[in-house]
Design a protein around this motif. Sequence first.
Motif, mmCIF file in Angstrom:
data_model
loop_
_atom_site.group_PDB
_atom_site.id
_atom_site.type_symbol
_atom_site.label_atom_id
_atom_site.label_comp_id
_atom_site.label_asym_id
_atom_site.label_seq_id
_atom_site.Cartn_x
_atom_site.Cartn_y
_atom_site.Cartn_z
ATOM 1 N N THR A 12 1.264 -0.833 0.446
ATOM 2 C CA THR A 12 0.058 -0.238 -0.129
ATOM 3 C C THR A 12 0.541 1.271 -0.026
ATOM 4 O OG1 THR A 12 -1.679 -1.080 1.288
ATOM 5 C CG2 THR A 12 -1.607 1.205 1.263
ATOM 6 N N ILE A 13 0.303 2.064 -1.545
ATOM 7 C CA ILE A 13 2.114 3.887 -1.178
ATOM 8 C C ILE A 13 1.251 4.139 -0.187
ATOM 9 C CG2 ILE A 13 2.410 4.543 -3.046
ATOM 10 C CD1 ILE A 13 2.257 2.369 -4.826
ATOM 11 N N LYS A 14 -0.185 4.316 -0.323
ATOM 12 C CA LYS A 14 -0.798 5.287 0.523
ATOM 13 C C LYS A 14 -2.285 5.287 1.720
ATOM 14 C CE LYS A 14 -1.718 9.829 -1.028
ATOM 15 N NZ LYS A 14 -1.365 10.484 0.326
ATOM 16 N N ALA A 15 -2.218 5.431 2.254
ATOM 17 C CA ALA A 15 -3.095 5.554 3.340
ATOM 18 C C ALA A 15 -4.590 5.336 2.310
ATOM 19 C CB ALA A 15 -2.952 6.285 4.436
ATOM 20 N N ARG A 16 -5.353 4.484 3.721
ATOM 21 C CA ARG A 16 -6.933 4.962 2.502
ATOM 22 C C ARG A 16 -7.997 4.501 3.504
ATOM 23 N NH1 ARG A 16 -6.112 5.445 -2.464
ATOM 24 N NH2 ARG A 16 -3.884 4.661 -2.361
ATOM 25 N N ALA A 17 -8.424 4.493 4.063
ATOM 26 C CA ALA A 17 -9.422 4.509 4.870
ATOM 27 C C ALA A 17 -11.059 4.304 4.174
ATOM 28 C CB ALA A 17 -9.532 5.761 5.869
ATOM 29 N N VAL A 18 -12.198 2.921 5.043
ATOM 30 C CA VAL A 18 -13.812 3.440 4.537
ATOM 31 C C VAL A 18 -13.953 2.795 5.415
ATOM 32 C CG1 VAL A 18 -12.991 0.709 3.995
ATOM 33 C CG2 VAL A 18 -14.456 1.366 2.718
ATOM 34 N N ARG A 19 -15.798 3.325 5.824
ATOM 35 C CA ARG A 19 -16.365 2.993 6.644
ATOM 36 C C ARG A 19 -16.863 2.063 6.756
ATOM 37 N NH1 ARG A 19 -20.525 6.325 10.344
ATOM 38 N NH2 ARG A 19 -21.896 5.892 9.174
ATOM 39 N N LEU A 20 -17.894 1.378 7.530
ATOM 40 C CA LEU A 20 -18.736 -0.319 7.137
ATOM 41 C C LEU A 20 -19.260 -0.126 8.024
ATOM 42 C CD1 LEU A 20 -15.494 -2.830 7.549
ATOM 43 C CD2 LEU A 20 -16.428 -1.942 5.536
ATOM 44 N N THR A 21 -20.530 -0.993 8.393
ATOM 45 C CA THR A 21 -21.738 -1.100 8.843
ATOM 46 C C THR A 21 -21.721 -2.620 9.535
ATOM 47 O OG1 THR A 21 -22.755 1.463 7.787
ATOM 48 C CG2 THR A 21 -24.229 0.418 9.723
ATOM 49 N N TYR A 22 -21.834 -2.714 10.635
ATOM 50 C CA TYR A 22 -21.953 -4.020 11.452
ATOM 51 C C TYR A 22 -22.960 -4.660 12.014
ATOM 52 C CZ TYR A 22 -20.609 -8.793 12.815
ATOM 53 O OH TYR A 22 -21.078 -9.715 13.096
ATOM 54 N N LYS A 23 -23.895 -4.762 11.600
ATOM 55 C CA LYS A 23 -25.095 -5.393 12.249
ATOM 56 C C LYS A 23 -24.156 -6.498 13.416
ATOM 57 C CE LYS A 23 -29.870 -5.243 12.847
ATOM 58 N NZ LYS A 23 -30.283 -6.250 14.045
ATOM 59 N N ALA A 24 -24.049 -6.339 14.744
ATOM 60 C CA ALA A 24 -23.314 -7.239 15.466
ATOM 61 C C ALA A 24 -24.714 -8.260 15.917
ATOM 62 C CB ALA A 24 -22.815 -6.850 16.462
ATOM 63 N N LYS A 25 -23.614 -9.749 16.899
ATOM 64 C CA LYS A 25 -24.928 -10.378 17.530
ATOM 65 C C LYS A 25 -25.870 -10.272 18.187
ATOM 66 C CE LYS A 25 -21.997 -14.804 15.567
ATOM 67 N NZ LYS A 25 -21.277 -16.298 16.397
ATOM 68 N N ASP A 26 -24.847 -8.818 19.017
ATOM 69 C CA ASP A 26 -25.855 -8.423 20.140
ATOM 70 C C ASP A 26 -27.200 -7.409 19.402
ATOM 71 O OD1 ASP A 26 -24.600 -6.408 19.336
ATOM 72 O OD2 ASP A 26 -23.385 -5.752 20.847
ATOM 73 N N GLY A 27 -27.409 -7.406 18.565
ATOM 74 C CA GLY A 27 -28.204 -6.534 17.722
ATOM 75 C C GLY A 27 -27.867 -5.414 17.570
ATOM 76 N N GLU A 28 -26.933 -4.684 18.164
ATOM 77 C CA GLU A 28 -26.758 -3.901 17.430
ATOM 78 C C GLU A 28 -25.892 -2.951 16.480
ATOM 79 O OE1 GLU A 28 -27.177 -1.207 19.453
ATOM 80 O OE2 GLU A 28 -27.710 -2.428 21.351
ATOM 81 N N THR A 29 -26.147 -1.693 16.092
ATOM 82 C CA THR A 29 -24.994 -1.735 14.140
ATOM 83 C C THR A 29 -24.090 -0.984 14.460
ATOM 84 O OG1 THR A 29 -27.154 -1.748 12.831
ATOM 85 C CG2 THR A 29 -25.510 -0.542 12.000
ATOM 86 N N TYR A 30 -22.570 -1.519 14.515
ATOM 87 C CA TYR A 30 -21.534 -0.870 14.839
ATOM 88 C C TYR A 30 -20.881 -0.515 13.730
ATOM 89 C CZ TYR A 30 -21.879 -3.241 19.218
ATOM 90 O OH TYR A 30 -22.277 -3.222 20.704
ATOM 91 N N TYR A 31 -20.462 1.080 13.751
ATOM 92 C CA TYR A 31 -19.726 1.362 12.585
ATOM 93 C C TYR A 31 -17.808 1.286 12.850
ATOM 94 C CZ TYR A 31 -24.083 3.770 12.020
ATOM 95 O OH TYR A 31 -25.710 4.070 11.565
ATOM 96 N N PHE A 32 -17.379 0.744 11.861
ATOM 97 C CA PHE A 32 -16.772 0.640 11.863
ATOM 98 C C PHE A 32 -15.453 1.497 10.733
ATOM 99 C CE2 PHE A 32 -16.686 -4.656 12.326
ATOM 100 C CZ PHE A 32 -17.158 -4.653 13.787
ATOM 101 N N ASN A 33 -14.365 1.515 11.011
ATOM 102 C CA ASN A 33 -14.088 2.822 10.049
ATOM 103 C C ASN A 33 -12.024 2.381 10.075
ATOM 104 O OD1 ASN A 33 -15.346 4.871 10.190
ATOM 105 N ND2 ASN A 33 -15.000 5.326 11.951
ATOM 106 N N LEU A 34 -11.681 1.265 8.778
ATOM 107 C CA LEU A 34 -10.692 0.161 8.789
ATOM 108 C C LEU A 34 -9.730 1.853 7.634
ATOM 109 C CD1 LEU A 34 -9.155 -1.624 7.855
ATOM 110 C CD2 LEU A 34 -10.660 -2.506 6.089
ATOM 111 N N ILE A 35 -8.289 1.960 8.765
ATOM 112 C CA ILE A 35 -7.906 2.715 8.129
ATOM 113 C C ILE A 35 -6.950 2.244 7.794
ATOM 114 C CG2 ILE A 35 -5.798 4.643 8.527
ATOM 115 C CD1 ILE A 35 -8.387 5.659 10.786
#
Lengths: 360, 604
Positions: free
Chosen positions: B59-82
Amino acid sequence: MANKDLGLYIHVPFCRSKCPYCDFYSIKYSASTADDYKNAVLRNISAYDEVFDTVYFGGGTPILLYNEIADILKQINLKISANAEITIEANPESTTKEALEILYESGVNRVSFGVQSLNDDELLALGRLHNSQTAINSIIDACEIGFKNISADLMLGIPYQNRQSLYHSINELAKLPITHISAYMLKIEEGTGFYKNPPKLPDEDFTSDLYILTCDELEKNGFFQYEISNFAKRSFESKHNLKYWDSEEYIGIGPSSHSFYGGRRFAVLRNLREFIEMPLQNIYITEENPKTFDEWAMLKLRLSKGILFDEIGQFGVNKDELINKAKIIPKQLINIDETGIYLTKEGFLLSNNIIEKLIF
Amino acid sequence: MQDREYLKKIRNFSIIAHIDHGKSTLADRLLEQTQTVAQREMSQQLLDNMDLERERGITIKARAVRLTYKAKDGETYYFNLIDTPGHVDFNYEVSRSLVACEGAVLVVDASQGIEAQTLANTYLAIENDLEVLPVINKIDLPSAQPELIKQEIEDVIGIPAQDAPLISAKMGINIEDVMEMIVRDIPCPVGDPDSSLQALIFDSYYDSYKGVIVYVRVKQGTLKVGDAIRMMATKAEFDVVELGYMGAKSLIPTDVLKAGEVGYIAASIKDISETKVGDTVTSVDNPAKEMLAGYRNVNPMVFSGIYPADGSKYTDLREALEKLQLNDASLTFEAETSMALGFGFRCGFLGLLHMEIIQERVEREYNLDIITTAPSVVYKITKTDGEVLMIDNPTNYPDPALIELAEEPVVNAHIYAPSDYVGNIMELCQDRRGTFKDMKYIDEKRVDMHYELPLNEIVYDFFDALKSKTRGYASYDYELIGFKPSKLVKLDILLNGDIVDALSFIIHEDKAYSRGRKIAEKLKEHIPRQMFEVPIQAAIGGKIIARETIKALRKDVLAKCYGGDITRKKKLLEKQKEGKKRMRQLGSVEVPQDAFMSVLKLDE
């Protein structure tokens, strides 16, 4: 419209067998095809209302078709000027006294023998069908029959060749009644036998030494260099070949032949069948407008006399500019004097580089 | 006071992995399984979207993306993968990307185990207090030994690994375990949305419609569209035009970014050099008292001349460099002229890899043939009249008689490697004029060797040499510590008696002889024979220290001209002439481009 000093080249595409270094167009000789071929040649020549002062039968092995060629010459007699130079290429193994006699009678006055070497091991490596004695005999026969203008080809940079063997070939040739020698350096061309199975060759530097040696030895024997690969006794330069280098016009007949005619350069496909069957040979243009300084000078620099300043005016080229360009070429490769620019022997060896620097 | 519950739903993390251990594949899988990208839209390895990155597997440059994940606990989480760059040239960028996260997923190949390269970044993560979570990948392979690898992770890095998910990113096995682990084990961010704004810049790129897009991690405070913002290091001020999150395929605008969140800012920024990685964004109205720690002004370390192979392409080259610079603030360039190469540019790079990347991008993306001169570092020269010069171009090196003091840049280098290779590394570092500082055992088998090394000894091919002496197990990082006096000389190369300025370089006296000889040999290999004999000489001042001779060419191919085929001959010559256009005329000598390239990399 008759063109003064027009050359006629007739390509005779037949050989007994194919030499592994040769990329000229030829197929195996057969008597029946030879007759069809002859008719096609005559048909094509008749299309041109011209008179020729040089005729050159090249090949291939033209002498295999001596009867057909004699017939052609008889039939086109009126198109050949009185003192025309008429050359036939001959390979010693295919040359008979009978053939030479018939050709002599029909008006051929110059024979160019594909001798290549007078060392049998070298001839064998080149895939030639003759040996040195056959070559010598053919030349003596030609002389006895009356030919006054005999040329021999010599090859440089071939397998097994060394200084001594080359001296031998040159000195033996010089003893024979010949007037002209063409000395070519072997170049492996794509599609040839040597290209597929490369032989062991002397290295480039050594071949260069052989070339210089050849120039020197031939001169000692009275053969003066007039072109990169051509040497002649006084006034025996090949008139036909000089047309190529002097940018004069010529008509080529036969498959794979090339023409410079009516201001254009064109060629015929390498296909004997088509040549025989078509009413007139099918040409394709290779150069629409070749009368440029670049091409003219490229050809002139092949000649020992080189580019003459008197002649460059027609192209609008400035003499001083040309001299300035020539001055970047190392002195041992080029001569510049008040009359013109010409290459030395060492310069001929590097003519591609020099020509590119000077003109293109 | 704003609600802080949202913080509990955010997970900011990066993925650390050795080349080929499956970082990009895992990232793809996460994107796919969170339905951030529909499967049919997936082009393989979405995150590495430059061709070059895919080819080189880095990877030459950093990059980031946001993911939305509905976990087993029923809650929705926002993942920021950098994502993080993977090379020592970009070490600083790596550290800033990591600082934007609370955790890192360490991907280890189930058959190959931990590789040295991973170690350096893992230590960097641990140093920055990140929670490092191991994942064992490629468990579908017959050679997989997950239990052994778990033990290795615990032994070598010292983090618990018994519960590490066993996955196959390629086959999509147990990816959900990874996501549940991220929810469970990576701490949610902390921060006060009511505090004054501090947002960390970890990446930026130029968009031709929106201007510079700045990727930030908001540490404190709240950012709103229309806010006046200030870059604390560069002092540049802008009005926020757009804010948002990084979707996998496009940017997703929003009105507000709050502490703990990762997102982008567009503010009609024209010049990327005003958005430096590591800088802190604050608000003009209520500025933060301090910048976030760790900002460094990254300066180019390596300089070289870039010239168009075809002199008429000078303007095209300038445009290419300008465009590349839009996205790469660490690239610098200014016009320079070489006697040998004509008009070109002096370019500054972070390191040799960065230099190679820029060269390749100029050639590929802008379709330009270029010639590059030998890389140089910056030397500090004090003249006898007291004037101090910073020299990054050997051409400007003063006459030795006028030099009072010559100094070269020196770095602190840390080399991480298995202890078996200590001898080889010491040998290499001594050869590179290194000064041994200390050596620490990271664990029973691994060492951290600390050397002081002249920068000009490592920018060249140090990493390659290091890898070959350690079978690829070693990694290293370095940091500039200043200038130290050195016995420097300028080595000139002469062709046919004339100095070729583009081939001159500055070197330590002890190295000059062997380098000069090697360059002469290389040039002899790469310069074809000419119509005359060409001496190649290496010289210091007037003294010749090496010589090779290219013998004169005797003959060129004499194409026959018989049967009157003139056109063929002419075409051959025209082709030859065309070929020569790719050569450089240096005085009377024609030098092919690859001759310049050949002296850049001399195998030691």
